[in-house]
Design a protein around this motif. Structure first.
Motif, PDB file in Angstrom:
ATOM      1  N   ALA A 110       0.450 -59.451  30.677  1.00 14.42           N
ATOM      2  CA  ALA A 110       0.061 -58.034  30.744  1.00 14.42           C
ATOM      3  C   ALA A 110      -1.231 -57.882  31.547  1.00 14.42           C
ATOM      4  O   ALA A 110      -1.361 -56.970  32.363  1.00 14.42           O
ATOM      5  CB  ALA A 110      -0.107 -57.456  29.342  1.00 14.42           C
ATOM      6  N   TRP A 111      -2.184 -58.778  31.307  1.00 14.07           N
ATOM      7  CA  TRP A 111      -3.448 -58.700  32.029  1.00 14.07           C
ATOM      8  C   TRP A 111      -3.236 -58.939  33.524  1.00 14.07           C
ATOM      9  O   TRP A 111      -3.809 -58.237  34.364  1.00 14.07           O
ATOM     10  CB  TRP A 111      -4.448 -59.686  31.452  1.00 14.07           C
ATOM     11  N   ASN A 112      -2.426 -59.922  33.868  1.00 10.62           N
ATOM     12  CA  ASN A 112      -2.155 -60.198  35.279  1.00 10.62           C
ATOM     13  C   ASN A 112      -1.464 -59.017  35.955  1.00 10.62           C
ATOM     14  O   ASN A 112      -1.715 -58.732  37.127  1.00 10.62           O
ATOM     15  CB  ASN A 112      -1.314 -61.471  35.430  1.00 10.62           C
ATOM     16  N   ARG A 115      -4.217 -56.471  36.727  1.00  4.28           N
ATOM     17  CA  ARG A 115      -5.046 -56.906  37.856  1.00  4.28           C
ATOM     18  C   ARG A 115      -4.300 -56.814  39.167  1.00  4.28           C
ATOM     19  O   ARG A 115      -4.904 -56.491  40.187  1.00  4.28           O
ATOM     20  CB  ARG A 115      -5.555 -58.311  37.613  1.00  4.28           C
ATOM     21  N   SER A 116      -3.001 -57.053  39.150  1.00  8.23           N
ATOM     22  CA  SER A 116      -2.230 -56.989  40.392  1.00  8.23           C
ATOM     23  C   SER A 116      -2.104 -55.557  40.916  1.00  8.23           C
ATOM     24  O   SER A 116      -1.833 -55.355  42.090  1.00  8.23           O
ATOM     25  CB  SER A 116      -0.839 -57.600  40.189  1.00  8.23           C
ATOM     26  N   GLN A 117      -2.318 -54.583  40.049  1.00  6.98           N
ATOM     27  CA  GLN A 117      -2.220 -53.181  40.456  1.00  6.98           C
ATOM     28  C   GLN A 117      -3.518 -52.640  41.053  1.00  6.98           C
ATOM     29  O   GLN A 117      -3.534 -51.536  41.595  1.00  6.98           O
ATOM     30  CB  GLN A 117      -1.846 -52.310  39.255  1.00  6.98           C
ATOM     31  N   LEU A 118      -4.571 -53.406  40.944  1.00  9.36           N
ATOM     32  CA  LEU A 118      -5.870 -52.960  41.449  1.00  9.36           C
ATOM     33  C   LEU A 118      -6.228 -53.721  42.711  1.00  9.36           C
ATOM     34  O   LEU A 118      -5.958 -54.924  42.814  1.00  9.36           O
ATOM     35  CB  LEU A 118      -6.949 -53.168  40.384  1.00  9.36           C
ATOM     36  N   PRO A 119      -6.849 -53.045  43.669  1.00 12.73           N
ATOM     37  CA  PRO A 119      -7.252 -53.725  44.898  1.00 12.73           C
ATOM     38  C   PRO A 119      -8.243 -54.855  44.621  1.00 12.73           C
ATOM     39  O   PRO A 119      -8.945 -54.862  43.606  1.00 12.73           O
ATOM     40  CB  PRO A 119      -7.929 -52.617  45.714  1.00 12.73           C
ATOM     41  N   ASP A 120      -8.326 -55.789  45.558  1.00 10.09           N
ATOM     42  CA  ASP A 120      -9.226 -56.936  45.424  1.00 10.09           C
ATOM     43  C   ASP A 120     -10.676 -56.528  45.188  1.00 10.09           C
ATOM     44  O   ASP A 120     -11.423 -57.254  44.530  1.00 10.09           O
ATOM     45  CB  ASP A 120      -9.155 -57.833  46.663  1.00 10.09           C
TER      46      ASP A 120
END
Length: 129
Positions: A110-112, A115-120
């Motif tokens: 869930a955490w990953n 994070r994958s939905q937010l820009p670097d």
């Protein structure tokens, strides 16, 4: 992790003086995160205690696009509405503490996904330091 453990973790990480401050920081940060993720927050809210998940509920389904600095400003404003007086550095610390606690509170998948939905550029908000 239940909500009391979560708030205790936030309080410790942000070096806050009270549980009320931790709740305010958590609710403000989770609310802004919910706005930023839109429907993408569902995997996260499914893993949180009901009151924390409720703080993330976004009235719209669409994710709002804004920068990490805007994220911190929105959290700062949300905490001000609850009576807190924060400078930008303190608001950033609150965001980092809540996100670190959130990472501990949910499973890695869930955490990953979050994070994958937010820009670097959001990477700097994930860890204090």
């Amino acid at each position: 992790m239940d909500d009391e453990q979560f708030f205790s973790d936030v309080e410790s990480r942000a070096d806050l003086d009270s549980r009320e401050e931790a709740v305010a920081a958590a609710e403000a940060t989770l609310g802004v995160l919910g706005e930023r993720l839109g429907d993408g927050a569902d995997a996260l809210t499914d893993e949180l205690p009901a009151n924390l998940a409720t703080a993330m509920k976004n009235e719209g389904d669409e994710a709002a696009g804004f920068s990490p600095d805007e994220f911190v400003d929105w959290v700062r404003e949300a905490e001000r509405e609850q009576g807190a007086s924060l400078d930008v550095s303190s608001a950033r610390l609150h965001v980092q503490a809540v996100l670190e606690s959130l990472e501990r509170a949910v499973d890695g998948e869930a955490w990953n996904e979050v994070r994958s939905q937010l820009p670097d550029e959001y990477e700097r908000l994930f860890k204090a330091g």
